[in-house]
Design a protein around this motif. Structure first.
Motif, PDB file in Angstrom:
ATOM      1  N   GLY A   1       0.837  -1.215  -0.114  1.00 49.15           N
ATOM      2  CA  GLY A   1       0.137   0.078  -0.075  1.00 49.15           C
ATOM      3  C   GLY A   1       0.838   1.149  -0.017  1.00 49.15           C
ATOM      4  N   PRO A   2       0.312   2.455   0.280  1.00 49.48           N
ATOM      5  CA  PRO A   2       1.154   3.447   0.485  1.00 49.48           C
ATOM      6  C   PRO A   2       2.513   3.345   1.508  1.00 49.48           C
ATOM      7  N   ALA A   3       3.450   3.822   1.138  1.00 45.28           N
ATOM      8  CA  ALA A   3       4.906   3.216   1.551  1.00 45.28           C
ATOM      9  C   ALA A   3       5.186   3.772   3.177  1.00 45.28           C
ATOM     10  N   LEU A   4       5.761   2.805   3.840  1.00 43.88           N
ATOM     11  CA  LEU A   4       6.210   3.199   5.257  1.00 43.88           C
ATOM     12  C   LEU A   4       7.440   2.508   5.476  1.00 43.88           C
ATOM     13  N   LEU A   5       8.208   3.644   5.777  1.00 49.02           N
ATOM     14  CA  LEU A   5       9.942   3.362   5.742  1.00 49.02           C
ATOM     15  C   LEU A   5      10.345   3.658   7.328  1.00 49.02           C
ATOM     16  N   SER A   6      11.035   2.668   7.836  1.00 44.52           N
ATOM     17  CA  SER A   6      10.980   2.675   9.164  1.00 44.52           C
ATOM     18  C   SER A   6      12.935   2.495   9.270  1.00 44.52           C
ATOM     19  N   ILE A   7      13.291   3.502  10.236  1.00 42.25           N
ATOM     20  CA  ILE A   7      14.777   3.710  10.357  1.00 42.25           C
ATOM     21  C   ILE A   7      15.084   2.936  11.643  1.00 42.25           C
ATOM     22  N   PHE A   8      16.044   1.999  11.576  1.00 42.70           N
ATOM     23  CA  PHE A   8      16.717   1.278  12.385  1.00 42.70           C
ATOM     24  C   PHE A   8      18.133   1.686  12.709  1.00 42.70           C
ATOM     25  N   GLY A   9      18.698   1.949  13.844  1.00 45.34           N
ATOM     26  CA  GLY A   9      20.072   2.456  14.130  1.00 45.34           C
ATOM     27  C   GLY A   9      20.147   3.691  13.451  1.00 45.34           C
ATOM     28  N   GLY A  10      21.731   3.969  13.407  1.00 44.25           N
ATOM     29  CA  GLY A  10      22.021   5.249  12.656  1.00 44.25           C
ATOM     30  C   GLY A  10      22.876   5.889  13.762  1.00 44.25           C
ATOM     31  N   LYS A  11      23.458   7.056  13.342  1.00 48.48           N
ATOM     32  CA  LYS A  11      24.312   7.912  14.179  1.00 48.48           C
ATOM     33  C   LYS A  11      24.526   9.349  13.786  1.00 48.48           C
ATOM     34  N   ILE A  12      24.819  10.119  14.344  1.00 44.49           N
ATOM     35  CA  ILE A  12      24.846  11.712  14.188  1.00 44.49           C
ATOM     36  C   ILE A  12      25.645  11.979  12.679  1.00 44.49           C
ATOM     37  N   THR A  13      26.712  11.394  12.695  1.00 43.92           N
ATOM     38  CA  THR A  13      27.668  11.713  11.636  1.00 43.92           C
ATOM     39  C   THR A  13      27.274  11.174  10.294  1.00 43.92           C
ATOM     40  N   THR A  14      26.424   9.935  10.453  1.00 46.49           N
ATOM     41  CA  THR A  14      25.883   9.382   8.804  1.00 46.49           C
ATOM     42  C   THR A  14      24.528   9.918   8.479  1.00 46.49           C
ATOM     43  N   ALA A  15      23.749  10.715   9.234  1.00 46.13           N
ATOM     44  CA  ALA A  15      22.491  11.099   9.153  1.00 46.13           C
ATOM     45  C   ALA A  15      22.131  11.626   7.708  1.00 46.13           C
ATOM     46  N   ARG A  16      22.995  12.700   7.140  1.00 41.97           N
ATOM     47  CA  ARG A  16      22.766  13.027   5.925  1.00 41.97           C
ATOM     48  C   ARG A  16      22.793  11.951   4.959  1.00 41.97           C
ATOM     49  N   HIS A  17      23.746  10.881   5.185  1.00 41.25           N
ATOM     50  CA  HIS A  17      23.721  10.098   4.099  1.00 41.25           C
ATOM     51  C   HIS A  17      22.478   9.025   4.231  1.00 41.25           C
ATOM     52  N   LEU A  18      22.196   8.788   5.457  1.00 42.86           N
ATOM     53  CA  LEU A  18      20.925   7.978   5.665  1.00 42.86           C
ATOM     54  C   LEU A  18      19.893   8.644   5.087  1.00 42.86           C
ATOM     55  N   ALA A  19      19.784   9.915   5.114  1.00 43.61           N
ATOM     56  CA  ALA A  19      18.636  10.679   4.224  1.00 43.61           C
ATOM     57  C   ALA A  19      18.509  10.487   2.931  1.00 43.61           C
ATOM     58  N   GLU A  20      19.990  10.429   2.432  1.00 41.48           N
ATOM     59  CA  GLU A  20      19.966  10.238   1.011  1.00 41.48           C
ATOM     60  C   GLU A  20      19.615   8.747   0.501  1.00 41.48           C
TER      61      GLU A  20
END
Length: 491
Positions: free
Chosen positions: A336-355
């Motif tokens: 159905g309409p998309a649901l994206l869930s974020i598991f983990g991550g860190k301050i330094t890589t947040a921009r890359h995660l967003a990309e």
């Protein structure tokens, strides 16, 4: 109101995704039930780093990615991010000298072409570095960077809002359900909004949010508490120390807010996000970590403040909290309409995660994802040299005084021209609420940075609370509440 993306969670990941999506031209709404960076994202060790210790777990991909991001971030936000030298003493060492030296060579190699100095051994001339240590000058020096984590989160949100995103603080998602090709969400302020996709960036509450959305996740999250203590300044200089411990963990000692030293972090498994409180064992552990290495000894009585955050780490099956990966997993439910869930991550890589989040959502939503923030400067960050910029601030607004001009130059960068435009004397700043925060700055924090409470200002936006007594803090809160009476809370 219909949006392309509804983002749940105003931590670093949610705000970075809002920024990335709005720069791509998507219509975005971000909701945060408390304050931006109100939990984990304001409770980090406040470093932009590749993660030297991750090499021990062969997490080369994460280290290389983080080092690339470190280089970008140092250039994109020089007012809130500054390069820092780290001293790694080779005393009480649980790793042989050659292993550490190879690890640092690898760290430099994975960083590629970088502006920060490369690693080296401690020299006899490094008297400033060696002076605080019990056993002299055997060890290494390498580079990473310090960051004001709360302000980095807020700057992401400001950039998102400046590009059309709606940011709602103090607002929770009460319920959401799929209806045809959209999500229909009811918010705690009684609004109903529609979105073509939802991003679940609820951090430690990511699984709870999935449950409230009626979705089962295939990924799991490990909740690991990291705590820090603050003590009066332990050493002179702008450098930091990374201290090896007998349990093979490392503890940082970092200059903090001029008069203090920040010490952390711990790794303690917890059961719930609400367990973000330091305990006596953690305080004792961090004191012992310092006393093992420094001539200046501390006790629990020296601790002036603390903070704790629960890190929502992706569960990779590691047996120990310290070994759990700091990498992230993006889980897409396209039923159905998309649901994206974020598991983990860190301050330094947040921009890359967003990309990567945009790349993940693009096929199901029908837009073209492409890099838009890799070379983009954060609000206030168009500064070639910070010392030169600070001198310009002092010359333009001499009535700020040395300490306040430095604090505000770091906090706002070039945005100071917008905040203080037309102000030519101290009287025009308005009354001082405390700690040098005047009416003009308070209104900026409220109107432009979503600060709703005195705590939002004292603990996150400015950190001046660290320097105030209990009576001064109470007076600040009273003045803030008089200026900005609290609106009813629906969350």
């Amino acid at each position: 109101m219909t949006y392309d993306i509804l983002i749940i969670g105003g931590g670093i990941n949610g705000c970075a995704i809002a920024r990335e999506a709005s720069l791509l031209g998507l219509k975005v709404m971000l909701v945060e039930r408390d304050d931006l960076a109100g939990h984990t994202s304001s409770a980090s060790t406040k470093l932009i780093h590749g993660g030297l210790r991750y090499l021990e777990y062969y997490d080369f991909k994460l280290v290389a990615e983080a080092l690339r991001e470190r280089e970008r971030l140092v250039k994109a936000a020089p007012h809130i991010i500054r390069p820092m030298q780290f001293v790694l003493p080779h005393e009480n060492a649980v790793r042989p000298w050659w292993m550490v030296r190879i690890g640092l060579y690898l760290y430099d190699f994975l960083g590629g072409k970088m502006s920060l100095p490369r690693s080296r051994g401690l020299r006899k001339s490094d008297t400033l570095y060696a002076a605080p240590l019990k056993h002299g000058g055997s060890g290494f020096v390498y580079s990473d960077a310090f960051v004001d984590d709360s302000r980095l989160t807020v700057l992401n949100a400001i950039d998102a809002a400046d590009n059309g995103a709606d940011v709602a603080v103090g607002v929770a998602v009460e319920s959401a359900r799929r209806e045809g090709g959209i999500w229909r969400a009811t918010l705690s302020d009684w609004r109903t909004v529609e979105a073509r996709a939802i991003v679940n960036a609820a951090g430690p509450w990511v699984h709870q949010m999935l449950g409230s959305l009626g979705v089962n996740a295939s990924s799991n999250v490990r909740l690991v508490k990291g705590s820090h203590i603050v003590v009066p300044k332990l050493f002179e200089g702008s450098h930091s120390y990374i201290l090896q411990q007998p349990d093979r963990r490392i503890v940082f000692a970092i200059p903090y807010q001029g008069d203090f030293t920040e010490i952390g972090t711990t790794d303690v498994p917890v059961d719930a996000p609400e367990d973000a409180r330091i305990d006596d064992d953690e305080i004792a552990y961090l004191c012992e970590a310092v006393n093992r290495h420094f001539t200046t000894q501390i006790t629990t009585a020296d601790v002036t403040s603390t903070w704790s955050g629960v890190r929502p780490l992706y569960d990779d099956g590691a047996s120990e909290a310290k070994a759990v990966t700091r990498d992230y997993v993006l889980e897409l439910d396209a039923n159905g309409p998309a649901l994206l869930s974020i598991f983990g991550g860190k301050i330094t890589t947040a921009r890359h995660l967003a990309e990567e989040a945009m790349e993940k959502l693009a096929p199901s939503m029908g837009f073209r994802a492409h890099p838009v923030s890799r070379a983009r400067v954060f609000p206030g960050g168009a500064i070639a040299d910070f010392d030169t910029f600070h001198a310009q601030v002092v010359a333009t607004w001499p009535f700020l005084g040395e300490a306040r001009s430095l604090r505000m130059a770091h906090a706002y960068g070039q945005m100071l021209a917008e905040m203080l435009g037309g102000i030519t004397d101290e009287a025009a700043l308005g009354p001082n609420l405390g700690g040098g925060v005047t009416e003009v700055e308070a209104r900026w924090l409220h109107d432009r940075e979503w600060a709703r409470t005195a705590d939002d200002v004292l603990k996150r936006r400015s950190k001046v609370g660290l320097h105030l007594s209990a009576a001064e803090t109470a007076a600040f809160e009273a003045r803030w509440n008089a200026m900005f009476p609290r609106e009813p809370s629906y969350a």
